[in-house]
Scaffold this motif. Sequence first.
Motif, PDB file in Angstrom:
ATOM      1  N   ARG A 269       0.824  -1.218   0.000  1.00 48.34           N
ATOM      2  CA  ARG A 269       0.000   0.000   0.000  1.00 48.34           C
ATOM      3  C   ARG A 269       0.851   1.258   0.000  1.00 48.34           C
ATOM      4  O   ARG A 269       0.373   2.322  -0.324  1.00 48.34           O
ATOM      5  CB  ARG A 269      -0.916   0.017   1.216  1.00 48.34           C
ATOM      6  N   GLY A 270       2.106   1.164   0.387  1.00 54.19           N
ATOM      7  CA  GLY A 270       2.975   2.334   0.423  1.00 54.19           C
ATOM      8  C   GLY A 270       2.778   3.146   1.688  1.00 54.19           C
ATOM      9  O   GLY A 270       2.031   2.776   2.577  1.00 54.19           O
ATOM     10  N   ALA A 271       3.477   4.261   1.745  1.00 58.39           N
ATOM     11  CA  ALA A 271       3.410   5.131   2.923  1.00 58.39           C
ATOM     12  C   ALA A 271       2.038   5.796   3.013  1.00 58.39           C
ATOM     13  O   ALA A 271       1.431   6.135   2.006  1.00 58.39           O
ATOM     14  CB  ALA A 271       4.507   6.188   2.860  1.00 58.39           C
ATOM     15  N   ARG A 272       1.563   5.985   4.234  1.00 57.12           N
ATOM     16  CA  ARG A 272       0.274   6.612   4.469  1.00 57.12           C
ATOM     17  C   ARG A 272       0.475   7.802   5.395  1.00 57.12           C
ATOM     18  O   ARG A 272       1.258   7.750   6.322  1.00 57.12           O
ATOM     19  CB  ARG A 272      -0.686   5.629   5.138  1.00 57.12           C
ATOM     20  N   LEU A 273      -0.250   8.869   5.156  1.00 58.10           N
ATOM     21  CA  LEU A 273      -0.184  10.067   5.972  1.00 58.10           C
ATOM     22  C   LEU A 273      -1.564  10.369   6.523  1.00 58.10           C
ATOM     23  O   LEU A 273      -2.541  10.396   5.783  1.00 58.10           O
ATOM     24  CB  LEU A 273       0.301  11.262   5.139  1.00 58.10           C
ATOM     25  N   CYS A 274      -1.642  10.555   7.830  1.00 62.82           N
ATOM     26  CA  CYS A 274      -2.876  11.071   8.425  1.00 62.82           C
ATOM     27  C   CYS A 274      -2.492  12.287   9.254  1.00 62.82           C
ATOM     28  O   CYS A 274      -1.407  12.339   9.832  1.00 62.82           O
ATOM     29  CB  CYS A 274      -3.598  10.013   9.247  1.00 62.82           C
ATOM     30  N   PHE A 275      -3.361  13.285   9.270  1.00 61.45           N
ATOM     31  CA  PHE A 275      -3.050  14.495  10.013  1.00 61.45           C
ATOM     32  C   PHE A 275      -4.319  15.089  10.592  1.00 61.45           C
ATOM     33  O   PHE A 275      -5.431  14.752  10.197  1.00 61.45           O
ATOM     34  CB  PHE A 275      -2.328  15.531   9.135  1.00 61.45           C
TER      35      PHE A 275
ATOM     36  N   GLU B  28      -5.758   8.393  19.198  1.00 58.98           N
ATOM     37  CA  GLU B  28      -6.981   7.616  18.999  1.00 58.98           C
ATOM     38  C   GLU B  28      -7.334   7.546  17.514  1.00 58.98           C
ATOM     39  O   GLU B  28      -7.810   6.519  17.028  1.00 58.98           O
ATOM     40  CB  GLU B  28      -8.141   8.223  19.795  1.00 58.98           C
ATOM     41  N   GLN B  29      -7.087   8.628  16.768  1.00 62.44           N
ATOM     42  CA  GLN B  29      -7.315   8.595  15.323  1.00 62.44           C
ATOM     43  C   GLN B  29      -6.292   7.693  14.628  1.00 62.44           C
ATOM     44  O   GLN B  29      -6.627   7.020  13.658  1.00 62.44           O
ATOM     45  CB  GLN B  29      -7.256   9.995  14.742  1.00 62.44           C
ATOM     46  N   VAL B  30      -5.059   7.692  15.111  1.00 64.69           N
ATOM     47  CA  VAL B  30      -4.041   6.795  14.545  1.00 64.69           C
ATOM     48  C   VAL B  30      -4.471   5.345  14.744  1.00 64.69           C
ATOM     49  O   VAL B  30      -4.313   4.512  13.857  1.00 64.69           O
ATOM     50  CB  VAL B  30      -2.654   7.066  15.173  1.00 64.69           C
ATOM     51  N   LYS B  31      -5.053   5.044  15.902  1.00 65.74           N
ATOM     52  CA  LYS B  31      -5.543   3.683  16.166  1.00 65.74           C
ATOM     53  C   LYS B  31      -6.598   3.279  15.136  1.00 65.74           C
ATOM     54  O   LYS B  31      -6.576   2.162  14.620  1.00 65.74           O
ATOM     55  CB  LYS B  31      -6.127   3.602  17.569  1.00 65.74           C
ATOM     56  N   VAL B  32      -7.514   4.188  14.814  1.00 60.75           N
ATOM     57  CA  VAL B  32      -8.546   3.895  13.815  1.00 60.75           C
ATOM     58  C   VAL B  32      -7.910   3.732  12.437  1.00 60.75           C
ATOM     59  O   VAL B  32      -8.284   2.839  11.668  1.00 60.75           O
ATOM     60  CB  VAL B  32      -9.616   5.015  13.803  1.00 60.75           C
ATOM     61  N   PHE B  33      -6.944   4.572  12.132  1.00 58.98           N
ATOM     62  CA  PHE B  33      -6.283   4.541  10.827  1.00 58.98           C
ATOM     63  C   PHE B  33      -5.542   3.226  10.602  1.00 58.98           C
ATOM     64  O   PHE B  33      -5.541   2.678   9.510  1.00 58.98           O
ATOM     65  CB  PHE B  33      -5.321   5.730  10.740  1.00 58.98           C
ATOM     66  N   TYR B  34      -4.891   2.719  11.659  1.00 56.69           N
ATOM     67  CA  TYR B  34      -4.159   1.451  11.583  1.00 56.69           C
ATOM     68  C   TYR B  34      -4.936   0.352  12.310  1.00 56.69           C
ATOM     69  O   TYR B  34      -4.364  -0.424  13.069  1.00 56.69           O
ATOM     70  CB  TYR B  34      -2.764   1.609  12.183  1.00 56.69           C
ATOM     71  N   ARG B  35      -6.215   0.279  12.060  1.00 52.32           N
ATOM     72  CA  ARG B  35      -7.114  -0.656  12.733  1.00 52.32           C
ATOM     73  C   ARG B  35      -6.589  -2.093  12.671  1.00 52.32           C
ATOM     74  O   ARG B  35      -6.257  -2.599  11.612  1.00 52.32           O
ATOM     75  CB  ARG B  35      -8.482  -0.593  12.074  1.00 52.32           C
ATOM     76  N   GLY B  36      -6.515  -2.720  13.845  1.00 57.39           N
ATOM     77  CA  GLY B  36      -6.117  -4.117  13.925  1.00 57.39           C
ATOM     78  C   GLY B  36      -4.623  -4.369  13.843  1.00 57.39           C
ATOM     79  O   GLY B  36      -4.192  -5.516  13.833  1.00 57.39           O
ATOM     80  N   GLU B  37      -3.812  -3.324  13.786  1.00 59.21           N
ATOM     81  CA  GLU B  37      -2.361  -3.478  13.687  1.00 59.21           C
ATOM     82  C   GLU B  37      -1.684  -2.920  14.932  1.00 59.21           C
ATOM     83  O   GLU B  37      -2.197  -2.013  15.576  1.00 59.21           O
ATOM     84  CB  GLU B  37      -1.821  -2.730  12.465  1.00 59.21           C
TER      85      GLU B  37
END
Length: 114
Positions: free
Chosen positions: A52-58, A75-84
């Motif tokens: 999938r390549g690099a991902r950016l969330c902000f 908490e948003q990072v947790k949702v972004f990387y759900r299950g990891e």
Amino acid sequence: MVFLDESGVSLLPQIRRTYSPRGHTPLLRHRLNWKRASMAGALGYHSTDPDRGARLCFRLKPGSYDTTGLIEVLEQVKVFYRGENVVLVWDGLSAHWNRAMRAWAAGRDWLTLE
């Protein structure tokens, strides 16, 4: 592995020299509220799908980040990387290492702070 950092920005326009008729001073007007905003960004890879390549969330917010604001970002990072599982790398800002942040992170088995 996720890298997270935050930064502040001024919402005032940049004033630069501009063209005007010779002998007339240019007038640039704006309200002087001196408002600021902050942005926190997390850059990383999904470990379950490296193709999938690099991902950016902000996240943008008015004012500056404190421990509570950073916990909301995580908490948003947790949702972004759900299950990891997330290994988070960040700098030495005091809000990253204070008691409240360490207590919050201790109860999260998906998160490792570096």
